[in-house]
Motif scaffolding. Sequence first.
Motif, PDB file in Angstrom:
ATOM      1  N   LEU A 199      -3.373  -8.698  86.115  1.00 20.46           N
ATOM      2  CA  LEU A 199      -3.446  -7.604  85.153  1.00 20.46           C
ATOM      3  C   LEU A 199      -2.654  -7.921  83.898  1.00 20.46           C
ATOM      4  O   LEU A 199      -3.119  -7.693  82.777  1.00 20.46           O
ATOM      5  CB  LEU A 199      -2.921  -6.310  85.787  1.00 20.46           C
ATOM      6  CG  LEU A 199      -2.782  -5.089  84.864  1.00 20.46           C
ATOM      7  CD1 LEU A 199      -4.109  -4.732  84.230  1.00 20.46           C
ATOM      8  CD2 LEU A 199      -2.215  -3.901  85.631  1.00 20.46           C
ATOM      9  N   ARG A 200      -1.462  -8.463  84.055  1.00 18.18           N
ATOM     10  CA  ARG A 200      -0.631  -8.784  82.904  1.00 18.18           C
ATOM     11  C   ARG A 200      -1.282  -9.878  82.061  1.00 18.18           C
ATOM     12  O   ARG A 200      -1.210  -9.845  80.834  1.00 18.18           O
ATOM     13  CB  ARG A 200       0.768  -9.217  83.367  1.00 18.18           C
ATOM     14  CG  ARG A 200       1.477  -8.127  84.166  1.00 18.18           C
ATOM     15  CD  ARG A 200       2.927  -7.996  83.842  1.00 18.18           C
ATOM     16  NE  ARG A 200       3.182  -7.857  82.448  1.00 18.18           N
ATOM     17  CZ  ARG A 200       4.231  -8.408  81.822  1.00 18.18           C
ATOM     18  NH1 ARG A 200       5.101  -9.113  82.510  1.00 18.18           N
ATOM     19  NH2 ARG A 200       4.411  -8.237  80.535  1.00 18.18           N
ATOM     20  N   TRP A 201      -1.941 -10.847  82.706  1.00 15.07           N
ATOM     21  CA  TRP A 201      -2.646 -11.906  81.960  1.00 15.07           C
ATOM     22  C   TRP A 201      -3.792 -11.300  81.149  1.00 15.07           C
ATOM     23  O   TRP A 201      -4.002 -11.657  79.984  1.00 15.07           O
ATOM     24  CB  TRP A 201      -3.193 -12.943  82.939  1.00 15.07           C
ATOM     25  CG  TRP A 201      -3.878 -14.098  82.254  1.00 15.07           C
ATOM     26  CD1 TRP A 201      -3.311 -15.275  81.852  1.00 15.07           C
ATOM     27  CD2 TRP A 201      -5.260 -14.162  81.859  1.00 15.07           C
ATOM     28  NE1 TRP A 201      -4.243 -16.079  81.231  1.00 15.07           N
ATOM     29  CE2 TRP A 201      -5.454 -15.412  81.224  1.00 15.07           C
ATOM     30  CE3 TRP A 201      -6.345 -13.302  81.979  1.00 15.07           C
ATOM     31  CZ2 TRP A 201      -6.684 -15.823  80.717  1.00 15.07           C
ATOM     32  CZ3 TRP A 201      -7.577 -13.691  81.466  1.00 15.07           C
ATOM     33  CH2 TRP A 201      -7.745 -14.937  80.850  1.00 15.07           C
ATOM     34  N   VAL A 202      -4.538 -10.365  81.763  1.00 12.89           N
ATOM     35  CA  VAL A 202      -5.670  -9.739  81.078  1.00 12.89           C
ATOM     36  C   VAL A 202      -5.188  -8.961  79.856  1.00 12.89           C
ATOM     37  O   VAL A 202      -5.778  -9.050  78.767  1.00 12.89           O
ATOM     38  CB  VAL A 202      -6.430  -8.803  82.038  1.00 12.89           C
ATOM     39  CG1 VAL A 202      -7.438  -7.944  81.271  1.00 12.89           C
ATOM     40  CG2 VAL A 202      -7.140  -9.616  83.117  1.00 12.89           C
TER      41      VAL A 202
ATOM     42  N   LEU B  16      -4.124   6.539  88.576  1.00 11.04           N
ATOM     43  CA  LEU B  16      -2.841   5.845  88.684  1.00 11.04           C
ATOM     44  C   LEU B  16      -2.893   4.533  87.906  1.00 11.04           C
ATOM     45  O   LEU B  16      -1.940   4.156  87.209  1.00 11.04           O
ATOM     46  CB  LEU B  16      -2.509   5.573  90.151  1.00 11.04           C
ATOM     47  CG  LEU B  16      -1.958   6.751  90.957  1.00 11.04           C
ATOM     48  CD1 LEU B  16      -1.949   6.410  92.452  1.00 11.04           C
ATOM     49  CD2 LEU B  16      -0.564   7.123  90.491  1.00 11.04           C
ATOM     50  N   GLY B  17      -4.011   3.840  88.016  1.00 10.28           N
ATOM     51  CA  GLY B  17      -4.173   2.597  87.277  1.00 10.28           C
ATOM     52  C   GLY B  17      -4.166   2.810  85.779  1.00 10.28           C
ATOM     53  O   GLY B  17      -3.598   2.012  85.020  1.00 10.28           O
ATOM     54  N   ASP B  18      -4.784   3.892  85.322  1.00 13.26           N
ATOM     55  CA  ASP B  18      -4.831   4.169  83.887  1.00 13.26           C
ATOM     56  C   ASP B  18      -3.435   4.447  83.326  1.00 13.26           C
ATOM     57  O   ASP B  18      -3.115   4.046  82.203  1.00 13.26           O
ATOM     58  CB  ASP B  18      -5.751   5.364  83.611  1.00 13.26           C
ATOM     59  CG  ASP B  18      -7.217   5.026  83.834  1.00 13.26           C
ATOM     60  OD1 ASP B  18      -7.540   3.822  83.895  1.00 13.26           O
ATOM     61  OD2 ASP B  18      -8.033   5.957  83.959  1.00 13.26           O
TER      62      ASP B  18
ATOM     63  N   SER C 176      -0.601 -12.660  92.293  1.00 13.02           N
ATOM     64  CA  SER C 176      -0.660 -11.249  92.684  1.00 13.02           C
ATOM     65  C   SER C 176      -1.596 -10.494  91.744  1.00 13.02           C
ATOM     66  O   SER C 176      -1.876 -10.961  90.630  1.00 13.02           O
ATOM     67  CB  SER C 176       0.739 -10.617  92.619  1.00 13.02           C
ATOM     68  OG  SER C 176       1.181 -10.556  91.267  1.00 13.02           O
ATOM     69  N   PRO C 177      -2.094  -9.332  92.174  1.00 15.12           N
ATOM     70  CA  PRO C 177      -2.920  -8.504  91.277  1.00 15.12           C
ATOM     71  C   PRO C 177      -2.182  -8.123  89.996  1.00 15.12           C
ATOM     72  O   PRO C 177      -2.792  -8.055  88.934  1.00 15.12           O
ATOM     73  CB  PRO C 177      -3.226  -7.267  92.139  1.00 15.12           C
ATOM     74  CG  PRO C 177      -3.157  -7.762  93.543  1.00 15.12           C
ATOM     75  CD  PRO C 177      -2.040  -8.768  93.541  1.00 15.12           C
ATOM     76  N   MET C 178      -0.859  -7.886  90.088  1.00 11.37           N
ATOM     77  CA  MET C 178      -0.086  -7.540  88.893  1.00 11.37           C
ATOM     78  C   MET C 178      -0.079  -8.691  87.907  1.00 11.37           C
ATOM     79  O   MET C 178      -0.212  -8.493  86.689  1.00 11.37           O
ATOM     80  CB  MET C 178       1.341  -7.162  89.280  1.00 11.37           C
ATOM     81  CG  MET C 178       2.261  -6.882  88.090  1.00 11.37           C
ATOM     82  SD  MET C 178       1.723  -5.489  87.075  1.00 11.37           S
ATOM     83  CE  MET C 178       2.291  -4.118  88.077  1.00 11.37           C
TER      84      MET C 178
END
Length: 265
Positions: free
Chosen positions: A15-18, A66-68, A10-12
Amino acid sequence: MKQVPTDFPSPMAKLRWVLKALRAPDGCPWDREQTLASIQPCLQEECYELLSAMVGEDLANHREELGDVLLQVLFQCDIREEQGAFTFDEVVGELTDKLIRRHPHVFGEVDAKDTETVLRNWERIKQGEHKAPKASALDGVPEALPALLKAQRTQHKAAKVGFDWQDAEGPEAKIVEELAELKAAVAAGQPEAVADEYGDVLFSMVNLARHIGVDAESALRAATAKFAKRFRAVEARVKAAGKEMKAMSLSELDAVWDAVKADQQ
């Protein structure tokens, strides 16, 4: 150089990996150095930027802001996880359980057909969740809230235990009283008293806003935005006329302002 995997579920997850890669020993020096204290200004700034994006028509900007804000939430979770305090999944799990618990009219057998009943049930359930008794009815108002919003929340909590005007006439009379005291302090040339009385006027204005169903913070933000829009229009008209605002009289500027106001209305 780190290679970003391509098989995230998933995109989440990506993001968490990054974020974890940025905080890793071989990651970004700036990200590794951040603490809960150092990122507080970042969170405040991002929240205000999101508030601005919410009232605009730029959907791409709203999505970005929202992403920030989401980044700030995840960043804090990662810091706490590194400390062994809690994880992001625990935050999500606790939030989910709280939403279910505080909506018994949706996930239980409680009847709540209007917003007033929902809010009353919400507050009752919320109070039951606090194990330690509050020292004051005002406990729970965040210190870092903007001044107007903090005044509004403080007044609301006091009102819940009966310390409140019966109607809008009370705060209206108080405003008149406080304005007279402010005027007297100004006439007496007492700077500290002026600041104190001015604060009382603002506090009374917030009280009136609450009684007439107006959110003081939002109202002032809207008024400021309206002023800025009209002022920019005045600047544009003066410039188009080949003049400079500093060289014009106040009456001339007022005339341009009135013309702009009439057009915008």
